[in-house]
Design a protein around this motif. Structure first.
Motif, PDB file in Angstrom:
ATOM      1  N   LYS A   1      13.960 -33.102 -61.581  1.00 59.32           N
ATOM      2  CA  LYS A   1      14.448 -34.477 -62.312  1.00 59.32           C
ATOM      3  C   LYS A   1      15.596 -34.051 -63.262  1.00 59.32           C
ATOM      4  N   VAL A   2      16.768 -34.599 -63.203  1.00 57.70           N
ATOM      5  CA  VAL A   2      17.802 -34.331 -64.176  1.00 57.70           C
ATOM      6  C   VAL A   2      17.650 -35.375 -65.330  1.00 57.70           C
ATOM      7  N   THR A   3      17.478 -34.936 -66.756  1.00 55.87           N
ATOM      8  CA  THR A   3      17.360 -35.680 -67.732  1.00 55.87           C
ATOM      9  C   THR A   3      18.617 -35.714 -68.603  1.00 55.87           C
ATOM     10  N   ASP A   4      19.266 -34.470 -68.658  1.00 53.87           N
ATOM     11  CA  ASP A   4      20.574 -34.109 -69.525  1.00 53.87           C
ATOM     12  C   ASP A   4      21.871 -34.415 -68.897  1.00 53.87           C
ATOM     13  N   PRO A   5      22.474 -35.678 -69.285  1.00 53.31           N
ATOM     14  CA  PRO A   5      23.933 -35.843 -68.627  1.00 53.31           C
ATOM     15  C   PRO A   5      24.819 -34.709 -68.746  1.00 53.31           C
ATOM     16  N   GLU A   6      24.580 -33.755 -69.782  1.00 54.23           N
ATOM     17  CA  GLU A   6      25.597 -32.851 -70.162  1.00 54.23           C
ATOM     18  C   GLU A   6      25.083 -31.430 -69.337  1.00 54.23           C
ATOM     19  N   LEU A   7      24.149 -31.657 -68.321  1.00 54.75           N
ATOM     20  CA  LEU A   7      23.985 -30.515 -67.596  1.00 54.75           C
ATOM     21  C   LEU A   7      25.040 -29.780 -66.543  1.00 54.75           C
ATOM     22  N   SER A   8      24.970 -28.643 -67.050  1.00 52.83           N
ATOM     23  CA  SER A   8      26.071 -27.672 -66.067  1.00 52.83           C
ATOM     24  C   SER A   8      25.471 -27.076 -64.945  1.00 52.83           C
ATOM     25  N   LEU A   9      25.918 -27.311 -63.788  1.00 55.31           N
ATOM     26  CA  LEU A   9      25.368 -26.539 -62.630  1.00 55.31           C
ATOM     27  C   LEU A   9      25.779 -25.356 -62.588  1.00 55.31           C
ATOM     28  N   ASP A  10      25.289 -24.177 -62.596  1.00 56.82           N
ATOM     29  CA  ASP A  10      25.871 -23.065 -62.311  1.00 56.82           C
ATOM     30  C   ASP A  10      25.470 -22.194 -61.079  1.00 56.82           C
ATOM     31  N   SER A  11      25.922 -20.889 -60.921  1.00 55.14           N
ATOM     32  CA  SER A  11      25.510 -20.226 -59.820  1.00 55.14           C
ATOM     33  C   SER A  11      24.074 -19.804 -59.657  1.00 55.14           C
ATOM     34  N   GLY A  12      23.345 -19.833 -60.830  1.00 54.62           N
ATOM     35  CA  GLY A  12      21.943 -19.427 -60.852  1.00 54.62           C
ATOM     36  C   GLY A  12      20.981 -20.605 -59.992  1.00 54.62           C
ATOM     37  N   MET A  13      21.582 -21.806 -59.944  1.00 48.95           N
ATOM     38  CA  MET A  13      20.815 -22.814 -59.226  1.00 48.95           C
ATOM     39  C   MET A  13      20.851 -22.593 -58.004  1.00 48.95           C
ATOM     40  N   LEU A  14      21.683 -21.950 -57.452  1.00 48.90           N
ATOM     41  CA  LEU A  14      22.099 -21.981 -55.826  1.00 48.90           C
ATOM     42  C   LEU A  14      20.963 -21.168 -55.036  1.00 48.90           C
ATOM     43  N   ASP A  15      20.534 -21.585 -54.034  1.00 49.32           N
ATOM     44  CA  ASP A  15      19.582 -20.681 -53.121  1.00 49.32           C
ATOM     45  C   ASP A  15      20.074 -19.832 -52.326  1.00 49.32           C
ATOM     46  N   ASP A  16      19.506 -19.204 -51.564  1.00 50.80           N
ATOM     47  CA  ASP A  16      19.819 -17.804 -50.586  1.00 50.80           C
ATOM     48  C   ASP A  16      21.273 -18.220 -50.121  1.00 50.80           C
ATOM     49  N   ALA A  17      21.562 -19.408 -49.561  1.00 54.26           N
ATOM     50  CA  ALA A  17      22.626 -19.584 -48.916  1.00 54.26           C
ATOM     51  C   ALA A  17      23.738 -20.506 -49.593  1.00 54.26           C
ATOM     52  N   ASN A  18      23.556 -19.951 -50.977  1.00 57.09           N
ATOM     53  CA  ASN A  18      24.812 -20.448 -51.701  1.00 57.09           C
ATOM     54  C   ASN A  18      25.102 -22.145 -51.932  1.00 57.09           C
ATOM     55  N   ALA A  19      23.788 -22.563 -51.901  1.00 51.16           N
ATOM     56  CA  ALA A  19      24.079 -24.199 -51.903  1.00 51.16           C
ATOM     57  C   ALA A  19      22.835 -24.534 -52.815  1.00 51.16           C
ATOM     58  N   LEU A  20      22.834 -25.958 -52.960  1.00 53.58           N
ATOM     59  CA  LEU A  20      21.674 -26.540 -53.824  1.00 53.58           C
ATOM     60  C   LEU A  20      21.731 -28.111 -53.113  1.00 53.58           C
ATOM     61  N   LEU A  21      20.668 -28.826 -53.536  1.00 51.99           N
ATOM     62  CA  LEU A  21      20.317 -29.985 -52.854  1.00 51.99           C
ATOM     63  C   LEU A  21      20.398 -31.252 -54.220  1.00 51.99           C
ATOM     64  N   LEU A  22      21.532 -32.024 -54.073  1.00 48.89           N
ATOM     65  CA  LEU A  22      21.693 -33.000 -54.893  1.00 48.89           C
ATOM     66  C   LEU A  22      21.139 -34.579 -54.428  1.00 48.89           C
ATOM     67  N   GLN A  23      20.412 -35.261 -54.993  1.00 49.01           N
ATOM     68  CA  GLN A  23      19.937 -36.383 -54.519  1.00 49.01           C
ATOM     69  C   GLN A  23      19.683 -37.373 -55.645  1.00 49.01           C
ATOM     70  N   LYS A  24      20.145 -38.462 -55.058  1.00 46.54           N
ATOM     71  CA  LYS A  24      20.290 -39.740 -55.886  1.00 46.54           C
ATOM     72  C   LYS A  24      19.413 -40.687 -55.142  1.00 46.54           C
ATOM     73  N   GLY A  25      18.457 -41.135 -55.923  1.00 49.59           N
ATOM     74  CA  GLY A  25      17.262 -41.991 -55.402  1.00 49.59           C
ATOM     75  C   GLY A  25      16.289 -41.123 -54.341  1.00 49.59           C
ATOM     76  N   LYS A  26      15.740 -41.781 -53.442  1.00 49.66           N
ATOM     77  CA  LYS A  26      14.958 -41.428 -52.440  1.00 49.66           C
ATOM     78  C   LYS A  26      15.647 -40.791 -51.128  1.00 49.66           C
ATOM     79  N   LYS A  27      16.685 -41.503 -50.685  1.00 50.54           N
ATOM     80  CA  LYS A  27      17.493 -41.356 -49.550  1.00 50.54           C
ATOM     81  C   LYS A  27      18.861 -40.716 -49.633  1.00 50.54           C
ATOM     82  N   ASN A  28      19.601 -40.785 -50.792  1.00 54.41           N
ATOM     83  CA  ASN A  28      20.860 -40.220 -50.977  1.00 54.41           C
ATOM     84  C   ASN A  28      20.813 -38.777 -51.025  1.00 54.41           C
TER      85      ASN A  28
END
Length: 101
Positions: A66-93
């Motif tokens: 869960k993201v609680t900080d609107p000032e969060l900066s997403l960086d390369s350290g958050m990426l998985d082995d495929a150079n990607a991350l999962l962004l989710q809004k609610g349950k289904k988006n």
């Protein structure tokens, strides 16, 4: 084409195999990037204000956290082995964010 769409929907909305991220909707982005800007740019939120409200309401997750900080900066350290991350809004988006080459 219909089968691919169905597979993508099942991956995005949890009805398919949990590990089937190849069929999930994708968006390419450069990193680092502001979470608020990314939510607005991808269309998961209609505006940056909507993105901030969604974060304040606890409706945004990055890689399941869960993201609680609107000032969060997403960086390369958050990426998985495929150079990607999962962004989710609610349950289904859900959207797979891929690092631009």
């Amino acid at each position: 084409a219909a089968q691919e769409a169905l597979k993508g929907a099942q991956a995005a909305f949890g009805g398919g195999a949990a590990g089937d991220v190849d069929a999930m909707p994708k968006y390419e982005s450069s990193f680092p990037v502001s979470i608020v800007s990314l939510l607005a740019d991808t269309g998961l939120c209609s505006s940056k204000g909507d993105a901030r409200r969604s974060i304040a309401g606890g409706g945004i997750r990055v890689n399941g956290e869960k993201v609680t900080d609107p000032e969060l900066s997403l960086d390369s350290g958050m990426l998985d082995d495929a150079n990607a991350l999962l962004l989710q809004k609610g349950k289904k988006n859900k959207l797979r964010i891929i690092k631009q080459p």
